[in-house]
Design a protein around this motif. Structure first.
Motif, PDB file in Angstrom:
ATOM      1  N   UNK A 193       0.755  -1.012  -0.043  1.00 19.74           N
ATOM      2  CA  UNK A 193      -0.003  -0.018  -0.044  1.00 19.74           C
ATOM      3  C   UNK A 193       0.803   1.292   0.006  1.00 19.74           C
ATOM      4  N   UNK A 194       1.930   1.294   0.830  1.00 16.15           N
ATOM      5  CA  UNK A 194       2.877   2.379   1.083  1.00 16.15           C
ATOM      6  C   UNK A 194       3.412   2.683  -0.630  1.00 16.15           C
ATOM      7  N   UNK A 195       3.809   1.451  -1.166  1.00 10.76           N
ATOM      8  CA  UNK A 195       4.639   1.615  -2.450  1.00 10.76           C
ATOM      9  C   UNK A 195       3.709   2.267  -3.354  1.00 10.76           C
ATOM     10  N   UNK A 196       2.442   1.785  -3.355  1.00 11.35           N
ATOM     11  CA  UNK A 196       1.296   2.299  -4.440  1.00 11.35           C
ATOM     12  C   UNK A 196       1.048   3.632  -3.949  1.00 11.35           C
ATOM     13  N   UNK A 197       0.958   4.127  -2.884  1.00 10.41           N
ATOM     14  CA  UNK A 197       0.916   5.505  -2.381  1.00 10.41           C
ATOM     15  C   UNK A 197       1.898   6.408  -2.843  1.00 10.41           C
ATOM     16  N   UNK A 198       3.147   5.783  -3.090  1.00  7.11           N
ATOM     17  CA  UNK A 198       4.142   6.765  -3.148  1.00  7.11           C
ATOM     18  C   UNK A 198       4.172   6.907  -4.757  1.00  7.11           C
ATOM     19  N   UNK A 199       3.975   5.593  -5.436  1.00  8.16           N
ATOM     20  CA  UNK A 199       3.637   5.864  -6.894  1.00  8.16           C
ATOM     21  C   UNK A 199       2.653   6.808  -7.295  1.00  8.16           C
ATOM     22  N   UNK A 200       1.534   6.641  -6.642  1.00  9.18           N
ATOM     23  CA  UNK A 200       0.509   7.739  -7.104  1.00  9.18           C
ATOM     24  C   UNK A 200       0.980   9.022  -6.655  1.00  9.18           C
ATOM     25  N   UNK A 201       1.627   9.346  -5.757  1.00  4.64           N
ATOM     26  CA  UNK A 201       2.118  10.722  -5.483  1.00  4.64           C
ATOM     27  C   UNK A 201       3.058  11.135  -6.467  1.00  4.64           C
ATOM     28  N   UNK A 202       3.896  10.182  -6.658  1.00  3.56           N
ATOM     29  CA  UNK A 202       5.075  10.654  -7.707  1.00  3.56           C
ATOM     30  C   UNK A 202       4.329  11.037  -9.240  1.00  3.56           C
ATOM     31  N   UNK A 203       3.417  10.005  -9.495  1.00  2.59           N
ATOM     32  CA  UNK A 203       2.635  10.033 -10.875  1.00  2.59           C
ATOM     33  C   UNK A 203       1.835  11.303 -10.965  1.00  2.59           C
ATOM     34  N   UNK A 204       0.926  11.475  -9.923  1.00  2.41           N
ATOM     35  CA  UNK A 204      -0.019  12.537 -10.001  1.00  2.41           C
ATOM     36  C   UNK A 204       0.633  14.055  -9.723  1.00  2.41           C
ATOM     37  N   UNK A 205       1.728  14.040  -8.720  1.00  3.06           N
ATOM     38  CA  UNK A 205       2.385  15.185  -8.526  1.00  3.06           C
ATOM     39  C   UNK A 205       3.582  15.721  -9.249  1.00  3.06           C
ATOM     40  N   UNK A 206       4.712  14.898  -8.926  1.00  2.00           N
ATOM     41  CA  UNK A 206       6.052  15.382  -9.304  1.00  2.00           C
ATOM     42  C   UNK A 206       6.011  14.970 -11.089  1.00  2.00           C
ATOM     43  N   UNK A 207       5.940  13.977 -11.452  1.00  2.00           N
ATOM     44  CA  UNK A 207       5.651  13.546 -12.903  1.00  2.00           C
ATOM     45  C   UNK A 207       4.852  14.702 -13.564  1.00  2.00           C
ATOM     46  N   UNK A 208       3.863  15.012 -13.001  1.00  2.00           N
ATOM     47  CA  UNK A 208       3.105  15.883 -13.912  1.00  2.00           C
ATOM     48  C   UNK A 208       3.559  17.329 -13.753  1.00  2.00           C
ATOM     49  N   UNK A 209       4.311  17.818 -12.767  1.00  2.00           N
ATOM     50  CA  UNK A 209       5.349  19.110 -12.629  1.00  2.00           C
ATOM     51  C   UNK A 209       6.318  18.984 -13.807  1.00  2.00           C
TER      52      UNK A 209
END
Length: 379
Positions: free
Chosen positions: A192-208
């Motif tokens: 779950x923690x890995x999925x949350x980190x991936x989601x944060x990176x994908x939806x946040x940092x990656x989009x930036x």
């Protein structure tokens, strides 16, 4: 010293209640023996009497189980048959009598031992040698009686383990099952923690970063210097936001302050980063072990984050203290309540705690307040 005094008083109270219960136990054993003797030759009535005797024995055993857990710190499983409860009640009453004798000896020894102190304040003692010998004998009796109290408590523990508590094999089997469940929970929490980190990176940092690349590309291809300068300014802003979000993700993965300055400093950082008021009370003298400190940090961080997102609270209280060799965290907010203890966030916290033999309790009625209590072993 205060802790020792409280422990001694609690132990004495437990043995005192056990001594008082002797009267009911002796009466119960005698009446039960007579009732079973009268119906021994009638199978139908015998089964009825045995069932009632077993039911009453269980009620008495449950009262003792609560007494042992509250005053003597002896935890026994409630999963025992009525026959074992009856055997426990039938064999415990001599131990209750012994406890009464030992407690009486403590009082008697303390009374006579006090003569040594009283003798210093009484002028013109008629028989000083007798007073001194009596006082010393009282102190010796007090010493032996205190050892007797500890011995009776040990016998109470062994007797309860013999009849009420789980056997060594059952306890090991239960421990194996708990470890299997907690291991599976930790694996799921890690996923779950890995999925949350991936989601944060994908939806946040990656989009930036995608937006940053597009802005830089338009600036390179642009012919208008003013427009290119504006695009570069926007790209600079996007890079700042991306760096901030990357730091946020890194902080949620593991805070460097936990290793550099300890748990208190890490929790103070959580307080500083909160958008609403957080009152932190930290009453731990020594720094806890690193696994305990890590889990404690994530419990507080996740609980505060949940309160910020869902509770509509204006104040969060975080209380960190040590009680009876347990590391206790209490997070309370004055929000609307209704937190779901089966939600993924709280389930993840419970799984983290279970991996270290800890436990999580959530009390969140509609209308609030929400109180999350977590306990971890200090050792």
């Amino acid at each position: 010293m205060k802790a020792m005094a409280r422990s001694g008083l609690r132990l004495a109270a437990g043995l005192g209640l056990g001594a008082v219960a002797v009267v009911a136990e002796v009466v119960f054993v005698l009446l039960s023996a007579l009732a079973l003797l009268f119906v021994q030759t009638w199978p139908g009535p015998r089964r009825v009497v045995q069932r009632q005797v077993g039911h009453l024995a269980r009620r008495l055993a449950e009262a003792h189980r609560r007494r042992l857990g509250t005053f003597l710190g002896i935890q026994c499983s409630p999963a025992y048959p009525d026959a074992q409860a009856l055997s426990y009640i039938a064999t415990r009453w001599p131990l209750g009598v012994l406890g009464a004798v030992v407690l009486f000896s403590v009082i008697l020894g303390a009374g006579y031992g006090s003569l040594v102190i009283i003798g210093w304040f009484i002028p013109d003692v008629r028989y000083p040698v007798t007073l001194l010998v009596t006082g010393c004998a009282g102190l010796f009796l007090l010493f032996l009686a205190v050892q007797g109290v500890l011995g009776v408590a040990t016998l109470e523990r062994k007797l309860a383990r013999r009849f009420l508590g789980p056997s060594r094999q059952e306890e090991l089997q239960r421990r194996i099952e708990e470890l299997a469940v907690s291991r599976a929970g930790v694996v799921e929490a890690v996923h779950d923690e890995r999925r949350r980190i991936e989601r944060d990176l994908h939806d946040g940092v990656q989009q930036r970063l995608v937006a940053l690349g597009m802005l830089l590309g338009r600036a390179v291809r642009g012919q208008d210097p003013d427009r290119s300068a504006e695009l570069l300014r926007q790209a600079h802003e996007e890079s700042r936001h991306a760096l901030t979000e990357l730091r946020e993700v890194a902080w949620r993965v593991y805070p460097t302050a936990l290793d550099e300055a300890g748990l208190r400093a890490a929790l103070e950082t959580v307080v500083e980063r909160s958008t609403i008021e957080v009152a932190l009370t930290y009453e731990i003298a020594a720094e806890p072990r690193r696994p305990v400190a890590t889990v404690a940090y994530f419990v507080v961080s996740e609980a505060v984050t949940n309160a910020l997102k869902h509770s509509e609270a204006s104040l969060i209280r975080v209380d960190v203290r040590e009680e009876d060799s347990r590391f206790v965290l209490c997070i309370e907010d004055n929000g609307k309540g209704g937190a779901d203890s089966s939600g993924s966030g709280l389930i993840g916290l419970a799984q983290r705690l279970a991996a270290l033999d800890g436990r999580l309790a959530v009390n969140s009625p509609r209308g609030g307040p929400t109180i999350i209590t977590a306990e971890l072993p200090c050792v």
